[in-house]
Design a protein around this motif. Structure first.
Motif, PDB file in Angstrom:
ATOM      1  N   THR A 133       0.115   6.251  -5.016  1.00 12.76           N
ATOM      2  CA  THR A 133      -0.300   5.637  -6.273  1.00 12.76           C
ATOM      3  C   THR A 133      -1.808   5.407  -6.284  1.00 12.76           C
ATOM      4  O   THR A 133      -2.442   5.310  -5.225  1.00 12.76           O
ATOM      5  N   SER A 134      -2.358   5.315  -7.471  1.00 12.09           N
ATOM      6  CA  SER A 134      -3.801   5.073  -7.604  1.00 12.09           C
ATOM      7  C   SER A 134      -4.197   3.735  -7.001  1.00 12.09           C
ATOM      8  O   SER A 134      -5.193   3.634  -6.282  1.00 12.09           O
ATOM      9  N   SER A 135      -3.406   2.700  -7.276  1.00 15.07           N
ATOM     10  CA  SER A 135      -3.744   1.376  -6.744  1.00 15.07           C
ATOM     11  C   SER A 135      -3.577   1.339  -5.225  1.00 15.07           C
ATOM     12  O   SER A 135      -4.341   0.670  -4.522  1.00 15.07           O
ATOM     13  N   GLY A 136      -2.613   2.052  -4.697  1.00 15.28           N
ATOM     14  CA  GLY A 136      -2.431   2.121  -3.253  1.00 15.28           C
ATOM     15  C   GLY A 136      -3.596   2.814  -2.573  1.00 15.28           C
ATOM     16  O   GLY A 136      -4.067   2.378  -1.522  1.00 15.28           O
ATOM     17  N   LYS A 137      -4.079   3.908  -3.180  1.00 15.77           N
ATOM     18  CA  LYS A 137      -5.246   4.608  -2.637  1.00 15.77           C
ATOM     19  C   LYS A 137      -6.478   3.715  -2.668  1.00 15.77           C
ATOM     20  O   LYS A 137      -7.263   3.686  -1.720  1.00 15.77           O
ATOM     21  N   LEU A 138      -6.648   2.963  -3.763  1.00 16.31           N
ATOM     22  CA  LEU A 138      -7.778   2.045  -3.874  1.00 16.31           C
ATOM     23  C   LEU A 138      -7.704   0.961  -2.801  1.00 16.31           C
ATOM     24  O   LEU A 138      -8.692   0.684  -2.114  1.00 16.31           O
ATOM     25  N   MET A 139      -6.538   0.365  -2.639  1.00 14.67           N
ATOM     26  CA  MET A 139      -6.366  -0.697  -1.647  1.00 14.67           C
ATOM     27  C   MET A 139      -6.627  -0.172  -0.240  1.00 14.67           C
ATOM     28  O   MET A 139      -7.294  -0.821   0.565  1.00 14.67           O
ATOM     29  N   ILE A 183       0.856  -1.182   0.000  1.00  9.68           N
ATOM     30  CA  ILE A 183       0.000   0.000   0.000  1.00  9.68           C
ATOM     31  C   ILE A 183       0.895   1.236   0.000  1.00  9.68           C
ATOM     32  O   ILE A 183       1.693   1.442   0.903  1.00  9.68           O
ATOM     33  N   SER A 201       0.241   5.290  -0.620  1.00  6.15           N
ATOM     34  CA  SER A 201      -0.822   6.282  -0.828  1.00  6.15           C
ATOM     35  C   SER A 201      -0.521   7.268  -1.944  1.00  6.15           C
ATOM     36  O   SER A 201      -1.378   8.065  -2.302  1.00  6.15           O
TER      37      SER A 201
END
Length: 67
Positions: free
Chosen positions: A26-32, A22, A24
């Motif tokens: 990155t887009s995928s990190g924010k989603l996760m 995770i 924060s």
């Protein structure tokens, strides 16, 4: 949780959880991060519902006349 990340990002930093993937920034990190927060809230609500149900059952058993 989102408030915490917002406070960190306001200071110019990002949140990186080392034992999870995770980040924060990155887009995928924010989603996760959002998904984990949603699941945590859901789990807390389920626990609260179960506790309320048990309290109701115990309360109604006390009102019934015993044999």
């Amino acid at each position: 949780m989102h408030k915490l990340v917002a406070m960190i990002e306001e200071e110019g930093a990002t949140l990186n959880v080392l034992n999870q993937v995770i980040d924060s920034s990155t887009s995928s990190g924010k989603l996760m991060f959002s998904m984990l927060g949603a699941f945590a809230e859901f789990e807390g609500d389920l626990i609260n519902d179960r506790v309320q149900e048990i309290r109701f059952i115990r309360f109604t058993k006390k009102k019934k006349p015993s044999n």
